[in-house]
Design a protein around this motif. Structure first.
Motif: not given
Length: 986
Positions: A370-383, A496-502, A506-512, A534-535
């Protein structure tokens, strides 16, 4: 040195002609320092191993090698069939042939070859198979060269093939030509090419390599091509009337795929068109009975339709159903997530799956906790994939893990999809099977992308899978949906969980970027507190954005000082109405568990280690092994635990925090304490049993009887014991510390002592010192003199190996004083033996010999054969070091005899290696090498890896003395592989 050596050596060899084994000696004469240079750059092998450099871009020259994988795996050079070796080696070639001209990773080969956890040498075994196959295909190929067919690059291999050399590539080329000819109306060409393609099949893909050939996705996908080719050939034959050329191939394909209803339907129509109505009807009855007996289902609509057409004698292409009406082009994909970051490698792998040519529906199954970002990944792959699917996109959230009343059933989903595709509401059947059949008909030959989000089970989605090879289906689920892989050939991707650079991105993309760049330390703290989930990162980012006046350090402090991580994160974000926090998301998975699995999930929070094996899970929960396996499997399917390696499970930090919270709410203090002490008992008894298999000189005290519900591990031999220690040592270290901190000091020091033999044999001297230091503190805290004495003695050995002689001597003197206080005379022998070791390592051979002689006398008084053998070995080593070779014969032979009587292969290996030293001093390099190899075989027998590595190094030096430089290279390579970065840098 006299020839008196020969007799005892020959007698010793007759007593025990040693078999295979692994590891390193208590001491040997004259210990020079050997430096094996290692390339320190990440990802690089030691310089002694040459890299395998291949260039995939070069075109292979024409040769006379041919391959077959459409049936048994075979290869020929000219007209001579080649011996492809063992089953596993043929499996390696089979997978490469099933993916011609495409890379196959080493990890894929490991998964193919070993159902359970691969052995430590698995990667080397794969390399050896590849090398052997190269030389089979090209006997004159130089060692480690790529050759013309099998290429390696990094951790991937690729087999070059074309239509002249591979039956699969040839089949695909013929099929492509046939389909193009069919589209152009060239009936004769199409029938000829289809017939040739079908003739190439001599059985299922990689036949004879079952069960792997029947379940591995690569082989299953090739077999699905077979069915599709036969189906298309039959359809073309019915259209053009050229039945005779095609019927034998289609009949054979149908026999090999008896439950493939579309193919059986085409065979029935072909038989009837060829004037064989009776056989056609008999075939239908046979398939109907088989479906009922094996699957418990009735024939599909397509199969029933074929039967009815035979009965009515409406067989030809003119009688086919009218073309479907023009339907709408759906565009249901939700917007791509703008803040999506990372997972580039996984996306590339998924995109390659989507782009790969296939003759069946491509299914990508994405699962994860739960919270690993499955839907976000699926939508990115779909697009990313939408350009390949111009006929539209369907999307539905099946709510498989939401509240039960909100779950979307297959019937509702089908009705929504059919409406979106333009089917009038009145034309949608009421029966689920008829709805699914209409859905497949509407989807046929249309390039449509389908996203099935948040599925709970294969039953929820089976009817939503199109039958057309032109469609793509992306499924997300918290469960693993393994049936979708085995039944439908889905490509599984576990996130799996994001790598440290990812996580940083991710945090920088959301907060600047400016804000996170200004406070990098606070950012790292927030990422750590979110567990790179990710969640959790999204919730933290929302909180940061909603508090523009707060610094990242303030947010990190708030998270750090919350009652627990879940409170911090759930309380951080702004009010979001019905949008669930982490607890809500986790609760949906928890609520779906059975009561027994939910209890086990809660109790797992009590376990102190970083991961846990099934045996420990059983003891923790007071369960039988079978119950533990079943309940842990349920947790793994729900991704509440993750099986990191076969039989070993981890729990994400945030999910563990959720489990801890639930355990405090639901389970009593007594229940939690009972679970923890069952856990302690499991490791105490298992570790004691494993240590006894290693024949320690001084076994730790026998543990008290285990509590009810504890199932300790048992070990048939030293190899299994070492493997268990290797897997559990990091857990045992943590348990020792945890027991010392939780008031269970009587557990801490005896458990720590059981690790000594393992640490010695593995060369893990820093771990040995750290663990025993913790044990000593625990024994001192409760005033346990016995524990203090044993801990001091063990610590002296660790510091001796680390070269810290003052600390070695200090702990040894403390141990001797405590043993005297206890009145234990036998333990004084151990002290003298350890003192001899230290003196020997400092080159004080005369004093070391005297200490070993005193130890021997004390051991003899108590008839301690293991101690006597070790002391005699020490005496022999000293005498050889001093050049008194003839005097060393007696203690050498006697120590070997005692070790052999004890069945102590490690001790016997030590003796063979001092024999080698003696022969080396005599100048008999050949006999020295023979003794070394015999010792190495004995070390390997008991997985004494560090001793074996040292022996290989010394054997390499023997080769250097004789000018055998190839042997030097081989020996040093073997030593490096045995050490494998497991030894302390010191």
């Amino acid at each position: 040195m006299s020839d008196a050596w020969a007799a005892p050596v020959r007698r010793a060899r007759r007593v025990n002609p040693a078999g295979p084994t692994r590891r390193i000696s208590r001491r040997s004469t004259r210990r020079p320092t050997y430096v094996i240079r290692r390339n320190r750059r990440p990802g690089r092998r030691p310089s002694v191993v040459s890299a395998d450099k291949g260039d995939f871009r070069r075109a292979p020259p024409m040769t006379d090698v041919r391959f077959a994988v459409l049936g048994p795996v075979r290869a020929w050079r000219r007209d001579t069939e080649l011996d492809l070796g063992s089953r596993q080696q043929r499996l390696v070639l089979a997978l490469l042939l099933a993916r011609p001209n495409r890379p196959v990773s080493t990890s894929e080969l490991l998964d193919l070859l070993w159902d359970d956890e691969p052995p430590r040498s698995a990667v080397n075994i794969v390399h050896r198979y590849i090398g052997t196959l190269r030389r089979v295909l090209e006997p004159d190929l130089a060692l480690r060269a790529n050759g013309e067919w099998l290429f390696g690059r990094g951790s991937e291999y690729r087999l070059r093939a074309d239509a002249q050399t591979s039956d699969l590539v040839r089949c695909r080329q013929l099929t492509d030509d046939a389909r193009k000819a069919t589209a152009r109306g060239q009936a004769d060409v199409a029938m000829t090419q289809f017939a040739k393609a079908l003739e190439l099949w001599q059985g299922q893909c990689a036949a004879g390599l079952e069960p792997a050939s029947g379940v591995h996705p690569a082989f299953v996908a090739v077999d699905r091509e077979y069915s599709a080719i036969a189906h298309d050939a039959a359809e073309a034959a019915l259209r053009y009337g050229s039945i005779g050329k095609i019927l034998p191939g289609v009949r054979q394909a149908a026999e090999r795929n008896p439950l493939d209803e579309p193919l059986q339907s085409q065979l029935i129509l072909l038989l009837a068109a060829d004037g064989k109505q009776a056989e056609a009807l008999a075939t239908y009855e046979h398939v109907r009975h088989r479906l009922a007996d094996e699957l418990g289902v009735e024939p599909s609509r397509e199969l029933r339709s074929a039967h009815e057409r035979v009965l009515r004698q409406h067989i030809g292409a003119d009688d086919a159903a009218p073309p479907a009406p023009r339907f709408l082009k759906p565009a249901q994909l939700p917007a791509d997530l703008a803040a999506f970051t990372g997972r580039a490698d996984t996306l590339d792998r998924a995109a390659a799956m989507v782009s790969a040519s296939t003759d069946a529906t491509t299914i990508v199954a994405v699962d994860g906790m739960p919270g690993i970002g499955k839907t976000a990944f699926a939508l990115r792959l779909a697009h990313l994939s939408t350009p390949q699917f111009p006929d539209g996109q369907l999307y539905i959230d099946l709510r498989g893990y939401g509240p039960p009343q909100s779950m979307v059933g297959p019937g509702e989903a089908l009705r929504r999809f059919l409406n979106a595709l333009g089917v009038p509401q009145n034309d949608i059947p009421t029966d689920l099977a008829d709805q699914a059949a209409l859905y497949r008909s509407v989807m046929a030959d249309r390039r449509i992308l389908v996203v099935l989000d948040n599925a709970r089970s294969i039953e929820q989605i089976q009817d939503l899978l199109p039958g057309s090879a032109t469609a793509l289906v992306i499924v997300t689920s918290r469960g693993t949906l393994l049936d979708l892989v085995t039944r439908n050939g889905a490509h599984r991707i576990t996130l799996g969980v994001l790598t440290a650079p990812e996580a940083r991105a991710a945090l920088a993309r959301r907060v600047g970027t400016d804000r996170v760049a200004a406070e990098p330390e606070a950012m790292e703290k927030i990422i750590q507190q979110c567990g790179r989930l990710p969640l959790a990162l999204a919730i933290a980012a929302a909180g940061i954005v909603s508090h523009p006046g707060s610094s990242l350090a303030d947010i990190a402090h708030e998270l750090d000082h919350a009652p627990d991580a879940l409170d911090g994160l759930d309380g951080l974000g702004p009010s979001q109405g019905a949008r669930p926090g982490l607890r809500g998301v986790f609760s949906w998975s928890y609520d779906a568990l059975s009561p027994a699995a939910a209890r086990l999930f809660r109790l797992l929070s009590v376990h102190p280690g970083p991961d846990i094996a099934l045996g420990a899970i059983a003891s923790l929960g007071g369960l039988t092994a079978s119950s533990a396996r079943a309940l842990t499997g349920e947790l793994a399917l729900a991704h509440m635990v993750t099986e990191r390696r076969l039989g070993r499970f981890i729990v994400h930090d945030l999910i563990s925090a959720y489990a801890t919270e639930l355990c405090r709410e639901v389970d009593t203090d007594d229940e939690r304490r009972a679970a923890l002490y069952r856990c302690f008992d499991h490791y105490r008894h298992s570790s004691h049993a494993a240590n006894l298999r290693l024949l320690p000189l001084m076994p730790p005290p026998e543990p008290e009887p285990a509590r009810p519900g504890v199932t300790a591990e048992t070990f048939p031999d030293a190899i299994r014991a070492m493997a268990w220690f290797d897997a559990e040592c990091h857990v045992l270290n943590t348990v020792v510390r945890h027991a010392a901190q939780q008031g269970a000091e009587p557990v801490a020091w005896p458990l720590a002592l059981t690790l000594q033999q393992f640490y010695q044999r593995m060369g893990r001297y820093h771990d040995w010192a750290a663990t025993m230091g913790c044990a000593l503190e625990a024994a001192e805290r409760i005033g346990d003199v016995t524990g203090q004495a044993h801990s001091h003695r063990s610590l002296s050995g660790a510091f001796l190996k680390l070269g810290e002689h003052d600390r070695h001597r200090r702990h040894l003197e403390a141990a001797r004083a405590l043993y005297e206080q206890l009145g234990w005379s036998a333990e004084q022998a151990y002290v003298h033996s350890n003192l001899a070791d230290g003196l020997f390592m400092r080159g004080r051979f005369t004093e070391s010999l005297a200490s070993d002689e005193r130890a021997f006398a004390l051991f003899k008084q108590t008839s301690h054969n293991k101690g006597m053998a070790g002391s005699l070995y020490g005496q022999a080593a000293c005498l050889i070091a001093m050049g008194r070779l003839d005097e060393s014969i007696g203690p050498t032979y006697e120590s070997m005899r005692l070790f052999q009587e004890l069945g102590d292969a490690n001790g016997e290996g030590l003796v063979w290696n001092i024999l080698a030293e003696a022969y080396q001093r005599r100048g008999d390099h050949h006999e020295a090498a023979q003794c070394r190899r015999r010792g190495i075989d004995l070390y390997r027998k008991v997985d004494s890896r560090f001793n074996a590595a040292e022996a290989f190094i010394r054997l390499g030096l023997t080769g250097m003395a004789t000018g055998d430089y190839r042997s030097v290279r081989e020996c040093l390579t073997q030593a490096l592989e045995l050490l494998d970065d497991r030894v302390d840098e010191s």
